[in-house]
Design a protein around this motif. Sequence first.
Motif, PDB file in Angstrom:
ATOM      1  N   THR A   1      -0.436   4.103  -1.120  1.00 46.77           N
ATOM      2  CA  THR A   1      -0.532   3.384   0.155  1.00 46.77           C
ATOM      3  C   THR A   1      -1.391   2.127   0.084  1.00 46.77           C
ATOM      4  OG1 THR A   1      -2.411   4.750   0.853  1.00 46.77           O
ATOM      5  CG2 THR A   1      -0.204   5.513   1.458  1.00 46.77           C
ATOM      6  N   THR A   2      -1.720   1.652  -1.114  1.00 47.60           N
ATOM      7  CA  THR A   2      -2.613   0.493  -1.237  1.00 47.60           C
ATOM      8  C   THR A   2      -1.866  -0.836  -1.273  1.00 47.60           C
ATOM      9  OG1 THR A   2      -2.629   0.604  -3.671  1.00 47.60           O
ATOM     10  CG2 THR A   2      -4.300   1.887  -2.500  1.00 47.60           C
ATOM     11  N   GLY A   3      -0.541  -0.826  -1.194  1.00 46.46           N
ATOM     12  CA  GLY A   3       0.223  -2.060  -1.275  1.00 46.46           C
ATOM     13  C   GLY A   3       0.007  -2.965  -0.066  1.00 46.46           C
ATOM     14  N   VAL A   4       0.172  -4.262  -0.278  1.00 49.64           N
ATOM     15  CA  VAL A   4      -0.114  -5.248   0.769  1.00 49.64           C
ATOM     16  C   VAL A   4       0.861  -5.159   1.941  1.00 49.64           C
ATOM     17  CG1 VAL A   4      -1.223  -6.863  -0.814  1.00 49.64           C
ATOM     18  CG2 VAL A   4       1.245  -7.014  -0.442  1.00 49.64           C
ATOM     19  N   PHE A   5       2.047  -4.566   1.731  1.00 48.15           N
ATOM     20  CA  PHE A   5       3.038  -4.465   2.797  1.00 48.15           C
ATOM     21  C   PHE A   5       3.085  -3.079   3.441  1.00 48.15           C
ATOM     22  CE2 PHE A   5       5.547  -8.052   0.625  1.00 48.15           C
ATOM     23  CZ  PHE A   5       5.014  -9.004   1.483  1.00 48.15           C
ATOM     24  N   THR A   6       2.089  -2.239   3.161  1.00 55.10           N
ATOM     25  CA  THR A   6       2.100  -0.879   3.705  1.00 55.10           C
ATOM     26  C   THR A   6       2.187  -0.867   5.221  1.00 55.10           C
ATOM     27  OG1 THR A   6       0.872   0.010   1.811  1.00 55.10           O
ATOM     28  CG2 THR A   6       0.805   1.291   3.844  1.00 55.10           C
ATOM     29  N   ASN A   7       1.534  -1.807   5.872  1.00 58.44           N
ATOM     30  CA  ASN A   7       1.515  -1.845   7.330  1.00 58.44           C
ATOM     31  C   ASN A   7       2.712  -2.569   7.932  1.00 58.44           C
ATOM     32  OD1 ASN A   7      -0.960  -0.431   7.474  1.00 58.44           O
ATOM     33  ND2 ASN A   7      -2.113  -2.320   7.163  1.00 58.44           N
ATOM     34  N   ASN A   8       3.671  -2.973   7.078  1.00 56.70           N
ATOM     35  CA  ASN A   8       4.846  -3.689   7.566  1.00 56.70           C
ATOM     36  C   ASN A   8       6.080  -2.805   7.720  1.00 56.70           C
ATOM     37  OD1 ASN A   8       3.064  -5.838   6.131  1.00 56.70           O
ATOM     38  ND2 ASN A   8       4.475  -7.047   7.362  1.00 56.70           N
ATOM     39  N   VAL A   9       5.905  -1.509   7.581  1.00 60.24           N
ATOM     40  CA  VAL A   9       7.030  -0.589   7.793  1.00 60.24           C
ATOM     41  C   VAL A   9       7.455  -0.687   9.262  1.00 60.24           C
ATOM     42  CG1 VAL A   9       7.774   1.818   7.749  1.00 60.24           C
ATOM     43  CG2 VAL A   9       6.223   0.956   5.983  1.00 60.24           C
ATOM     44  N   PRO A  10       8.729  -0.897   9.549  1.00 58.15           N
ATOM     45  CA  PRO A  10       9.172  -1.101  10.927  1.00 58.15           C
ATOM     46  C   PRO A  10       9.010   0.143  11.799  1.00 58.15           C
ATOM     47  CG  PRO A  10      11.058  -0.927   9.459  1.00 58.15           C
ATOM     48  CD  PRO A  10       9.847  -1.020   8.587  1.00 58.15           C
ATOM     49  N   LYS A  11       8.908  -0.085  13.099  1.00 60.34           N
ATOM     50  CA  LYS A  11       8.833   1.009  14.051  1.00 60.34           C
ATOM     51  C   LYS A  11      10.114   1.835  13.976  1.00 60.34           C
ATOM     52  CE  LYS A  11       5.831  -1.358  17.369  1.00 60.34           C
ATOM     53  NZ  LYS A  11       5.697  -1.868  18.763  1.00 60.34           N
ATOM     54  N   GLY A  12       9.948   3.115  14.240  1.00 53.91           N
ATOM     55  CA  GLY A  12      11.095   4.014  14.188  1.00 53.91           C
ATOM     56  C   GLY A  12      11.252   4.708  12.851  1.00 53.91           C
ATOM     57  N   VAL A  13      10.390   4.345  11.872  1.00 53.59           N
ATOM     58  CA  VAL A  13      10.406   4.990  10.554  1.00 53.59           C
ATOM     59  C   VAL A  13       9.172   5.871  10.427  1.00 53.59           C
ATOM     60  CG1 VAL A  13      10.330   4.646   8.052  1.00 53.59           C
ATOM     61  CG2 VAL A  13      11.667   3.083   9.494  1.00 53.59           C
ATOM     62  N   GLU A  14       9.380   7.143  10.171  1.00 57.95           N
ATOM     63  CA  GLU A  14       8.268   8.072   9.952  1.00 57.95           C
ATOM     64  C   GLU A  14       7.719   7.850   8.544  1.00 57.95           C
ATOM     65  OE1 GLU A  14       7.484  12.916   9.810  1.00 57.95           O
ATOM     66  OE2 GLU A  14       9.438  12.088   9.240  1.00 57.95           O
ATOM     67  N   VAL A  15       6.429   7.556   8.446  1.00 61.38           N
ATOM     68  CA  VAL A  15       5.800   7.329   7.150  1.00 61.38           C
ATOM     69  C   VAL A  15       5.054   8.592   6.723  1.00 61.38           C
ATOM     70  CG1 VAL A  15       4.179   5.921   5.825  1.00 61.38           C
ATOM     71  CG2 VAL A  15       5.568   4.861   7.630  1.00 61.38           C
ATOM     72  N   LEU A  16       5.405   9.101   5.555  1.00 58.77           N
ATOM     73  CA  LEU A  16       4.757  10.284   4.983  1.00 58.77           C
ATOM     74  C   LEU A  16       3.853   9.833   3.844  1.00 58.77           C
ATOM     75  CD1 LEU A  16       7.953  12.513   4.811  1.00 58.77           C
ATOM     76  CD2 LEU A  16       6.206  12.551   6.598  1.00 58.77           C
TER      77      LEU A  16
END
Length: 205
Positions: free
Chosen positions: A44-59
Motif C-alpha cells: 500500500t505504499t505506492g503513490v497512487f494508492t489513494n487514487n482508487v475510484p469510489k465504488g471499489v472495495e480495497v482489501l
Amino acid sequence: MKRKKSILFIMGKLDSGGVSKSMLNLLNVIDKEGYNISLLLINTTGVFTNNVPKGVEVLMDKRLTALTNGVRGVAELMRWGYWGLALASLFKLFLASISKVYAGLWLAKIMPCIVERPFDLIIDYGGQHQLYYMVNKLNGKKKITFFHSDYHKWNYYERADRQYLAHVDRIYTISETCVNALREVFPEYADKVRLMENILSPTLI
C-alpha cells in the motif's frame, strides 16, 4: 433481484509505472453498478494508492505490505510481534540473492490469506508471486492472469509460471507481440492467451 457477480483484482503496488496506471484506468471504466468490484493491494505504499475510484472495495493488510518491503518490512513485522513472518521474510531475502523465482514462490507461500470469501472472477494483474498467491490461496470460480510485457524478456520465471498457468482460465496481455511471445513460450496454453490493449480513462486523465 439478480445477484451481482463479484470480481477481485490483485495488484502488487499502485506506483507510478505503466501497469499501475493501466489498473487505475480499468477500475475507472469498469461497470460498478453491474458488478461488485474489489481490489486486493499487496503493498500500500505506492503513490497512487489513494487514487482508487469510489465504488471499489480495497482489501489490504499491513503484513502483506511488510513482506514486500525488504529489510524495513522485516523490522516492522518484528515490532508488531509477527516473529514467524519476520523470519520467513528474512529467508525470502536470502532466496532473492539466489533466484527471483524461488523468492517469488516462497513469498506467495508465506503471504497470509486475507480474504476467504469466494469470487466469481479473480484477476491477477501483475503476475509472478501474485499469480502463485491467487492460485494457491484465493477462492474464485474463474481465474485470469495478466502479463504486461514481452515474455521473452522475463523468461526467468518460465518454469514456475508453466506450473501455475495450468490453473488459470485465461492469460491476457497487451499487444500482438506479447500474445505471440506467450504462445511461443507456452504452446500448451496457446488457446488460453488473449489480447486486451490498455484502456485510457478520461476520468483519470
